[in-house]
Design a protein around this motif. Sequence first.
Motif, PDB file in Angstrom:
ATOM      1  N   UNK A  81      47.779  48.595  34.449  1.00  0.00           N
ATOM      2  CA  UNK A  81      46.466  47.710  34.626  1.00  0.00           C
ATOM      3  C   UNK A  81      45.146  48.592  34.740  1.00  0.00           C
ATOM      4  N   UNK A  82      44.591  47.580  36.127  1.00  0.00           N
ATOM      5  CA  UNK A  82      43.022  48.170  36.020  1.00  0.00           C
ATOM      6  C   UNK A  82      42.912  49.319  35.727  1.00  0.00           C
ATOM      7  N   UNK A  83      41.827  49.907  35.394  1.00  0.00           N
ATOM      8  CA  UNK A  83      41.859  51.232  34.815  1.00  0.00           C
ATOM      9  C   UNK A  83      40.620  52.305  35.938  1.00  0.00           C
ATOM     10  N   UNK A  84      41.090  53.096  35.527  1.00  0.00           N
ATOM     11  CA  UNK A  84      41.005  54.409  36.589  1.00  0.00           C
ATOM     12  C   UNK A  84      38.936  53.954  36.236  1.00  0.00           C
ATOM     13  N   UNK A  85      38.276  54.289  34.956  1.00  0.00           N
ATOM     14  CA  UNK A  85      37.712  54.464  34.891  1.00  0.00           C
ATOM     15  C   UNK A  85      36.692  53.192  34.794  1.00  0.00           C
ATOM     16  N   UNK A  86      36.981  52.149  34.781  1.00  0.00           N
ATOM     17  CA  UNK A  86      36.441  51.216  35.188  1.00  0.00           C
ATOM     18  C   UNK A  86      36.107  50.496  36.504  1.00  0.00           C
ATOM     19  N   UNK A  87      37.193  50.908  37.332  1.00  0.00           N
ATOM     20  CA  UNK A  87      36.470  51.298  38.786  1.00  0.00           C
ATOM     21  C   UNK A  87      36.118  51.958  39.583  1.00  0.00           C
ATOM     22  N   UNK A  88      35.706  53.218  39.088  1.00  0.00           N
ATOM     23  CA  UNK A  88      34.714  54.133  39.429  1.00  0.00           C
ATOM     24  C   UNK A  88      33.405  53.492  38.483  1.00  0.00           C
ATOM     25  N   UNK A  89      33.751  53.011  37.588  1.00  0.00           N
ATOM     26  CA  UNK A  89      32.088  52.105  37.677  1.00  0.00           C
ATOM     27  C   UNK A  89      31.519  51.022  38.176  1.00  0.00           C
ATOM     28  N   UNK A  90      32.687  50.780  38.605  1.00  0.00           N
ATOM     29  CA  UNK A  90      32.943  49.531  39.364  1.00  0.00           C
ATOM     30  C   UNK A  90      31.357  49.886  40.633  1.00  0.00           C
ATOM     31  N   UNK A  91      32.823  50.717  40.871  1.00  0.00           N
ATOM     32  CA  UNK A  91      32.035  51.202  42.918  1.00  0.00           C
ATOM     33  C   UNK A  91      30.658  52.110  42.602  1.00  0.00           C
ATOM     34  N   UNK A  92      30.675  52.741  41.570  1.00  0.00           N
ATOM     35  CA  UNK A  92      29.217  52.896  41.368  1.00  0.00           C
ATOM     36  C   UNK A  92      28.009  51.906  41.038  1.00  0.00           C
ATOM     37  N   UNK A  93      28.658  50.466  40.306  1.00  0.00           N
ATOM     38  CA  UNK A  93      28.133  49.945  41.066  1.00  0.00           C
ATOM     39  C   UNK A  93      27.371  48.540  41.806  1.00  0.00           C
ATOM     40  N   UNK A  94      27.877  49.198  43.214  1.00  0.00           N
ATOM     41  CA  UNK A  94      28.002  48.722  44.478  1.00  0.00           C
ATOM     42  C   UNK A  94      29.210  47.930  44.420  1.00  0.00           C
ATOM     43  N   UNK A  95      30.395  47.835  44.099  1.00  0.00           N
ATOM     44  CA  UNK A  95      31.184  46.393  44.641  1.00  0.00           C
ATOM     45  C   UNK A  95      31.357  46.739  45.812  1.00  0.00           C
ATOM     46  N   UNK A  96      31.046  45.014  46.386  1.00  0.00           N
ATOM     47  CA  UNK A  96      31.565  45.201  47.739  1.00  0.00           C
ATOM     48  C   UNK A  96      32.782  44.969  48.048  1.00  0.00           C
ATOM     49  N   UNK A  97      33.729  44.071  47.029  1.00  0.00           N
ATOM     50  CA  UNK A  97      35.361  44.120  46.971  1.00  0.00           C
ATOM     51  C   UNK A  97      35.369  43.682  46.030  1.00  0.00           C
ATOM     52  N   UNK A  98      37.263  44.109  45.577  1.00  0.00           N
ATOM     53  CA  UNK A  98      38.043  44.551  44.112  1.00  0.00           C
ATOM     54  C   UNK A  98      38.712  43.257  44.915  1.00  0.00           C
ATOM     55  N   UNK A 145      36.785  31.782  39.094  1.00  0.00           N
ATOM     56  CA  UNK A 145      36.344  30.406  39.438  1.00  0.00           C
ATOM     57  C   UNK A 145      35.160  30.578  40.701  1.00  0.00           C
ATOM     58  N   UNK A 146      36.317  31.844  41.487  1.00  0.00           N
ATOM     59  CA  UNK A 146      36.066  31.352  43.429  1.00  0.00           C
ATOM     60  C   UNK A 146      34.762  32.393  43.290  1.00  0.00           C
ATOM     61  N   UNK A 147      34.489  33.647  41.830  1.00  0.00           N
ATOM     62  CA  UNK A 147      33.420  34.325  42.383  1.00  0.00           C
ATOM     63  C   UNK A 147      32.038  33.603  42.026  1.00  0.00           C
ATOM     64  N   UNK A 148      32.292  32.902  40.876  1.00  0.00           N
ATOM     65  CA  UNK A 148      31.376  31.928  39.945  1.00  0.00           C
ATOM     66  C   UNK A 148      30.653  30.863  41.211  1.00  0.00           C
ATOM     67  N   UNK A 149      31.292  29.959  42.232  1.00  0.00           N
ATOM     68  CA  UNK A 149      31.170  28.521  43.483  1.00  0.00           C
ATOM     69  C   UNK A 149      31.088  30.114  44.593  1.00  0.00           C
ATOM     70  N   UNK A 150      31.284  30.982  44.799  1.00  0.00           N
ATOM     71  CA  UNK A 150      30.533  31.835  45.915  1.00  0.00           C
ATOM     72  C   UNK A 150      29.524  32.589  45.462  1.00  0.00           C
ATOM     73  N   UNK A 151      28.759  32.707  44.381  1.00  0.00           N
ATOM     74  CA  UNK A 151      27.650  33.206  44.352  1.00  0.00           C
ATOM     75  C   UNK A 151      27.344  34.257  43.706  1.00  0.00           C
ATOM     76  N   UNK A 152      28.914  34.784  43.992  1.00  0.00           N
ATOM     77  CA  UNK A 152      28.889  36.897  44.035  1.00  0.00           C
ATOM     78  C   UNK A 152      28.542  37.133  42.071  1.00  0.00           C
ATOM     79  N   UNK A 153      28.288  38.450  42.683  1.00  0.00           N
ATOM     80  CA  UNK A 153      28.350  38.475  40.752  1.00  0.00           C
ATOM     81  C   UNK A 153      29.640  39.539  40.398  1.00  0.00           C
ATOM     82  N   UNK A 154      30.226  39.312  39.812  1.00  0.00           N
ATOM     83  CA  UNK A 154      31.416  39.571  39.119  1.00  0.00           C
ATOM     84  C   UNK A 154      31.369  41.383  38.269  1.00  0.00           C
ATOM     85  N   UNK A 155      31.507  41.965  38.522  1.00  0.00           N
ATOM     86  CA  UNK A 155      31.377  43.187  37.676  1.00  0.00           C
ATOM     87  C   UNK A 155      32.470  43.192  37.486  1.00  0.00           C
ATOM     88  N   UNK A 156      32.877  43.331  36.004  1.00  0.00           N
ATOM     89  CA  UNK A 156      34.239  43.104  35.166  1.00  0.00           C
ATOM     90  C   UNK A 156      34.888  44.904  34.878  1.00  0.00           C
TER      91      UNK A 156
END
Length: 436
Positions: A200-217, A182-193
């Motif tokens: 917990x959070x997977x290493x490959x998934x985090x690596x892909x998200x960082x390559x996608x240019x996420x500015x926050x986790x 809800x917070x990400x949707x209302x803030x107008x940010x792009x959610x990267x899964x």
Amino acid sequence: MPIDIRGSSASEIADSLRALVERGGLRPGDALPPVRTLAESLGVNRNTVSAAYRQLTIAGLVVTLGRGGTRIAGQAPVAQEGFADTVLRDVGTGNPDPSFIPDPSRALATIAGRPILYGEPVIDPDLERWAQEWMSADLEPASLRLTITSGAADAVERLLAQALTREDAVALEDPCFLASIHTVRMGGYRAVPVPVDEEGMTVDGLRAALAHGVRAIVCTPRAQNPTGASLSAQRAAALREVLGEHPYVLVIEDDHYSMLSRTDYHSLIGPEHRRWALVRSVSKFLGPDMCLAVTASDPETAQRLALRLTPGTTWVSHLLQRLAHALVTDPDARDRVDAAAEHYAARNAAFAELLTAAGIPVRAQDGLNLWVTLPVPARAVSEQLMRRGWLARTGDEFDLVPAGPSHRLRLTVHDLSDDDAGQLAADIAASVRAVA
């Protein structure tokens, strides 16, 4: 063109469409012009129109239906935690057991003091001293600053707002906590899964998200909601190694279960990471009405977070802060919290055994809930359960990127009697057989 859409930039086109929706010129279900058609009418590049539609999609104002085009979205309610208005027995609430929440009556008599006036320090000194020790015990960074907010969701919203602008990318766990979606949707940010497994959070998934240019986790280090997963020491170390090349990406850890957790705390936040925040709410162990969270962060993030508080609530009531401090330092209240932790773990483990014996293997992890994998679509099972008097929550609500119908149920069963727990397990097994 029948719809009076105007603008030469993506933002102007999006604003024009927003205004049409607000004034009733466009209604839920109305189709928007194809990208090519609108671009030609406005004399702009197709990418500009695509960007405008993307802004509106992120904000939840429009939906893209493939060959069905882009249409104005209906005002569907965002899923929320808590009791549903139903005559059914609700086993999807996500609530703590009220019988294990410490009684504040005695503590209330101790919190009176002189009134707090404008311009005074915003953190109660006693709470600050206690929280400094509580938070620093689990953090490697040498310098941290504390901020008090009105709960964890409030902290996460303000942390993202001080660091991001609309359409910035944010890494979220998938499946994800409803408040974060809800917070990400209302803030107008792009959610990267980022996928979550049992560690917990997977290493490959985090690596892909960082390559996608996420500015926050946004990450849950333990008792992840809805799965109950907690970071292992090995997984946390591997994630920190990946983050070592991205020290300025804001890492927000929502340690919502904290005092109730039966697993060790392992952090994504390394000693050299520059932008970070650890958020701990008291809601799970002192009660949801205690709208208070402690945030420890690097000094610059703390300063920016304080500025985000200034236009709004400015500070959390010192009466509430004193009450929270009185409870977390009271031996009887702490014993009650410890008893609650054992209760949740034991009841979830017992129900997992019942389901496993009924032919639906499930492993109880940490947290208030159980995450149950079914051999058939969960929504069909939930419909069968409704006929048997139960209201269950399916995994569809928690999926950031649905890959077809969810085969998961998230169940809150710690407050069921033994008889009721046995009946629910039997009814789930029967419901699975009915739709198989």
